[in-house]
Design a protein around this motif. Structure first.
Motif, short mmCIF file in Angstrom:
data_model
loop_
_atom_site.label_atom_id
_atom_site.label_comp_id
_atom_site.label_asym_id
_atom_site.label_seq_id
_atom_site.Cartn_x
_atom_site.Cartn_y
_atom_site.Cartn_z
N ASN A 275 0.87 -0.93 0.07
CA ASN A 275 0.21 -0.06 0.01
C ASN A 275 0.56 1.47 0.27
O ASN A 275 1.27 2.13 1.35
N THR A 276 1.59 1.47 -1.50
CA THR A 276 2.64 2.18 -1.35
C THR A 276 2.00 4.25 -0.71
O THR A 276 2.85 4.41 -0.03
N ALA A 277 0.89 4.59 -1.31
CA ALA A 277 0.40 5.75 -0.86
C ALA A 277 0.27 6.10 0.19
O ALA A 277 0.46 7.07 0.66
N LYS A 278 -0.64 5.42 0.57
CA LYS A 278 -0.76 5.50 2.56
C LYS A 278 0.12 5.34 3.00
O LYS A 278 0.58 6.64 4.01
N THR A 279 1.62 4.67 2.52
CA THR A 279 2.66 4.58 3.61
C THR A 279 3.47 5.70 3.17
O THR A 279 4.13 6.29 4.13
N ASN B 65 1.72 8.34 2.43
CA ASN B 65 1.93 9.56 3.75
C ASN B 65 1.88 10.05 5.19
O ASN B 65 1.96 10.35 6.19
N THR B 66 1.95 8.09 6.08
CA THR B 66 2.52 8.04 7.18
C THR B 66 3.71 8.77 7.69
O THR B 66 4.00 8.80 8.19
N MET B 67 5.01 7.52 5.92
CA MET B 67 6.43 8.34 6.09
C MET B 67 6.26 9.81 6.72
O MET B 67 7.55 10.26 7.55
N ARG B 68 6.03 10.61 5.49
CA ARG B 68 5.94 11.98 5.27
C ARG B 68 4.96 12.43 6.83
O ARG B 68 6.02 13.11 7.44
N GLN B 69 4.13 12.47 7.34
CA GLN B 69 3.55 12.86 8.56
C GLN B 69 4.65 12.40 9.57
O GLN B 69 5.02 13.86 10.29
N SER B 70 4.91 11.40 9.84
CA SER B 70 6.15 10.94 10.61
C SER B 70 7.50 11.72 10.70
O SER B 70 7.75 11.85 11.59
N ASN C 197 4.63 8.85 -6.10
CA ASN C 197 4.14 8.42 -5.04
C ASN C 197 3.00 6.78 -4.85
O ASN C 197 2.89 6.33 -4.27
N ASN C 198 3.41 6.27 -6.35
CA ASN C 198 2.43 5.07 -6.35
C ASN C 198 3.69 3.57 -6.98
O ASN C 198 3.22 2.37 -6.90
N LEU C 199 5.26 4.37 -6.78
CA LEU C 199 6.49 3.16 -6.64
C LEU C 199 6.69 2.64 -5.08
O LEU C 199 7.63 3.26 -4.62
N PRO C 200 6.75 1.80 -5.39
CA PRO C 200 7.11 0.76 -4.35
C PRO C 200 9.19 1.39 -3.67
O PRO C 200 9.07 2.01 -3.22
N GLY C 201 9.74 1.26 -5.58
CA GLY C 201 10.84 1.73 -5.32
C GLY C 201 11.15 2.89 -4.87
O GLY C 201 12.51 3.19 -4.20
N LYS C 202 10.49 3.88 -4.58
CA LYS C 202 10.71 5.67 -4.39
C LYS C 202 9.85 5.65 -2.75
O LYS C 202 10.86 6.34 -2.31
N LEU C 203 9.30 4.64 -2.52
CA LEU C 203 9.09 4.72 -0.94
C LEU C 203 10.15 4.44 -0.39
O LEU C 203 10.74 4.53 0.91
N MET C 204 10.49 3.22 -1.09
CA MET C 204 12.17 2.27 -0.24
C MET C 204 13.66 3.79 -0.23
O MET C 204 14.04 3.68 0.50
N LEU D 99 12.80 6.62 0.48
CA LEU D 99 12.21 8.00 1.01
C LEU D 99 12.83 7.25 2.36
O LEU D 99 13.13 7.77 3.16
N ALA D 100 12.61 5.57 2.17
CA ALA D 100 13.40 5.59 3.92
C ALA D 100 14.84 5.63 4.05
O ALA D 100 14.76 5.44 5.28
N ILE D 101 15.32 5.97 3.32
CA ILE D 101 16.72 6.32 3.27
C ILE D 101 17.16 7.62 3.43
O ILE D 101 18.82 7.52 2.40
N GLY D 102 16.61 8.72 2.84
CA GLY D 102 16.91 10.14 2.49
C GLY D 102 17.22 9.90 1.00
O GLY D 102 17.83 11.19 0.51
N GLN D 103 16.90 9.93 0.29
CA GLN D 103 17.45 9.76 -1.53
C GLN D 103 16.04 9.95 -2.54
O GLN D 103 16.24 9.37 -3.32
N TYR D 104 14.85 10.62 -1.76
CA TYR D 104 13.75 11.11 -2.65
C TYR D 104 13.02 12.01 -2.10
O TYR D 104 13.61 13.21 -3.21
N ASP D 105 12.82 12.71 -0.95
CA ASP D 105 12.13 13.53 -0.41
C ASP D 105 13.60 14.68 -0.37
O ASP D 105 14.73 14.21 -0.21
#
Length: 712
Positions: A465-469, A471-476, A502-509, A511-517
């Motif tokens: 559930n990429t889009a929801k996550t 939002n969760t990550m960015r809000q956190s 925000n619908n791509l799993p790779g982009k969410l990953m 974001l988790a290591i500081g390489q997207y936003d």
């Protein structure tokens, strides 16, 4: 008996006197009743007119009472326009003054020169209008404005170039005469007024109606260009109030030609620094001629700002950045590196002790120089890499994706139709602390996959559930200040840029290591301070106090307002979770093969923190330089690891290309922390000896590190 005529004559006298008194009474009645209002209005035209005269701006001091911004006195020549003065009278006075002073005539607009030529050559100007056009004017087919425009259009370049130097000086002075309001002193000249000019004008004031000599001021920066971009600028008397702010300031009692702050601190605290104008009452007759003047109130210099900045530390931080950048630029693969940023902050109060940025550029002679770019610490944002992994781990705890102590296998991830993704080194089974210590990308990816409801299966696809996550990550992350404005008391702060896929799993990953936003150095400082102080997101601020001015003195006056620490939000997380990440940050710098131990393990002040490396976005895309990629470097740190008193953030965009390069982020970070604690120690020693704090400078230890790998 003969009759006397005396009573008759007396009666005639009395009658005549009666008639005369009657006429006088009637006339007085007529004057009072019929013309009373007219005479009252005449009397009112001989009025008291009160105007406001500008005063020097407030000063700025650092936290130790050192003057940063002051007012330097200037000899000045002013002109006060009376209410009904004519153009001819003003030109006459300007001509007399032109014989006594020099003026810069290079900036006189062409339109003003044309107006002046027409004023000086009225017959020649009228001759430029044809008989046909005059006939149209008489027939009211052309009006005065159109006729004058025709005259302006037909003034030739040769005629404009015919002005003598004295005539141009007269015009330059006349322009200054005309730029102010009636009865308000207007600066004619305040730069480079020679002692001879000041003296000769003072001696001839009686022949120069409206002209006066006085003392003006200009901003003086005691530390040169240090922090200059943050201190801001003030408009000149020629510039006056910027057009976009004119209505606002006029409504507040400003004059059009008042000098006002136009950027950063000078703009943000304009209402504090501007001061209370002196009030001068001018008594004028019905023609507008000034009969006398009287000072109603002396006015007060603007209130002073005491900044949170430690200028001794600021100077050292700027020197460190410059030295490390020049050193790095001498090494291979650093061709595109041109900037670096450092923020030093008290993690408990939000006080900014130093904010420094440097940008390599060219001066007017084409020479390569290092320019101040401190404003870039909060107005420019970048991918910062693994420095954000503390927020990722805490978000994992909060969502239940992981628990303190959770073990995951750091292995190359083989996702269907995707290149293999792995950490900079394969670590095997590791827990959350070890993941922070060695900066495991895989641990963060598996955490965010679980957060999104997915499960990693070798060679399988990720059902998440990429889009929801997202939002969760960015809000956190925003709870820490990442991707949100920090609230610093300076204008133009940016919040960074969010990726849009925000619908791509790779982009969410990513974001988790500081390489997207992207994030600013100020956001990183707030983020690491939030972790350091146990979960309070404190608003950073650069102004510490507002104080009353002490006239003609560099001493600090009584406190008007003290800026108190402000907690913007509290992390919605358990204290034990935050302490867990604090321990991971300590291990990064002090334990075993932590990614920063080679630089920080020897530090006597027990540092904690996190390094970061990210693919660089250069000119809007991932830049290829001679077939290799470009990387951003970052560092967040605080010390001591228990009861921290200082936090820092370092960002070096586009630090190097290829697989390795100088670890300039760690080099800068170590030297900055050394400088802070060395300066503190020396001041304590000085205070112990003398009983007073004596700010000093020092030389920091330089450390080296050869390279960093992706994700560290």
């Amino acid at each position: 008996m003969k009759k006397t005529h005396v009573p008759f004559r007396l009666n005639m006298v009395f009658f005549v006197v009666f008639v005369l008194f009657s006429i006088l009474i009637l006339r007085l009645g007529e004057l009072q009743i019929v013309f009373g209002d007219d005479f009252k209005r005449e009397l009112q035209r001989t009025a008291d007119v009160t105007v406001n005269n500008p005063v020097p701006r407030g000063k700025m001091y650092d936290r130790n009472g050192n003057t940063i911004v002051d007012n330097s006195p200037l000899n000045a020549i002013t002109y006060t326009k009376s209410q009904n003065v004519t153009q001819k009278e003003m030109l006459d006075t300007a001509g007399k003054l032109a014989k006594l002073i020099t003026m810069d005539t290079s900036k006189i607009p062409i339109r003003d020169k044309k107006d002046f030529w027409i004023t000086q050559h009225p017959k020649e100007a009228k001759a430029k209008i044809t008989k046909k056009e005059w006939a149209q004017y008489n027939q009211k087919k052309l009006d005065d404005t159109e006729i004058y425009q025709l005259e302006l259009d037909r003034v030739t370049d040769q005629e404009l170039n015919s002005f003598s130097k004295e005539e141009l000086t007269t015009l330059a002075i006349y322009r200054q005469f005309n730029s102010g309001f009636a009865l308000t002193p207007q600066i004619v000249k305040n730069k480079n007024v020679t002692a001879d000019e000041y003296a000769i004008v003072s001696e001839n004031l009686e022949n120069l109606p409206g002209v006066d000599t006085t003392t003006d001021w200009e901003r003086k920066y005691d530390y040169g260009t240090t922090l200059k971009s943050i201190l801001g600028d003030v408009t000149t008397s020629d510039q006056g109030i910027p057009k976009e702010l004119l209505d606002k300031y006029i409504a507040q009692g400003y004059s059009r030609n008042d000098r006002v702050g136009k950027s950063y601190l000078e703009l943000k605290y304009e209402d504090v620094l501007h001061g209370q104008k002196a009030k001068v009452k001018s008594v004028t007759d019905k023609s507008g001629k000034i009969l006398s003047t009287e000072t109603v109130s002396e006015g007060k210099r603007g209130d002073d700002l005491v900044l949170t900045i430690d200028m001794d530390l600021q100077q050292q931080v700027e020197k460190i950045i410059e030295e490390e950048m020049w050193s790095a630029k001498s090494k291979p693969n650093t061709g595109v590196m041109d900037r670096a940023f450092v923020v030093v902050m008290n993690p408990n109060t939000g006080e900014i002790l130093s904010m420094a940025g440097k940008l390599i550029g060219k001066d007017k002679n084409g020479k390569t120089v290092m320019n101040d770019y401190a404003s870039g610490t909060f107005t420019s944002s970048y991918n910062v890499g693994s420095a954000v992994k503390g927020a990722t781990v805490l978000t994992g705890y909060q969502t239940g994706a992981i628990k303190p102590g959770s073990i995951q296998l750091d292995e190359p991830l083989k996702i269907k139709n995707t290149p293999i993704k792995k950490s900079w080194k394969t670590f095997g089974a590791i827990n959350d602390l070890r993941a922070l210590q060695v900066s495991s990308n895989v641990y963060m990816w598996k955490t965010v996959i679980a957060m999104a409801g997915g499960k990693y299966v070798p060679n399988g696809t990720l059902n998440m559930n990429t889009a929801k996550t997202f939002n969760t990550m960015r809000q956190s992350f925003a709870q820490f200040g990442l991707g949100a404005r920090t609230g610093i008391d300076l204008p133009n702060e940016m919040s960074g840029f969010q990726g849009t896929e925000n619908n791509l799993p790779g982009k969410l990953m990513d974001l988790a290591i500081g390489q997207y936003d992207t994030y600013t150095a100020m956001q990183l400082a707030q983020y690491v301070s939030t972790i350091a102080n146990g979960g309070n997101r404190v608003q950073p601020h650069i102004v510490k106090e507002i104080r009353e001015p002490v006239m003609d003195s560099n001493t600090l006056g009584p406190i008007i307002e003290e800026i108190e620490p402000k907690v913007l939000n509290r992390l919605d997380m358990k204290d034990a979770w935050i302490k867990r990440v604090q321990e991971g940050f300590r291990m990064v710098m002090q334990v075993g093969d932590g990614t920063a131990t080679s630089t920080f393990r020897s530090a006597p002040y027990s540092p904690a923190g996190k390094t970061g490396t990210a693919q660089a976005f250069y000119d809007g895309s991932v830049k290829s330089l001679h077939g290799t990629e470009v990387w951003n470097l970052s560092l967040v740190s605080y010390a001591p690891s228990t009861n921290p008193e200082v936090a820092i953030a370092v960002v070096v965009p586009w630090a190097y290309s290829g697989n390795s390069g100088p670890g300039i982020n760690n080099l800068i970070g170590r030297r900055v922390l050394d400088a802070y604690f060395d300066l503190k120690k020396k001041r304590q020693l000085t205070e112990d000896v003398t009983g007073t704090e004596q700010p000093t400078t020092q030389t920091s230890t330089n450390t080296t590190q050869n390279s960093q790998q992706t994700g560290q």
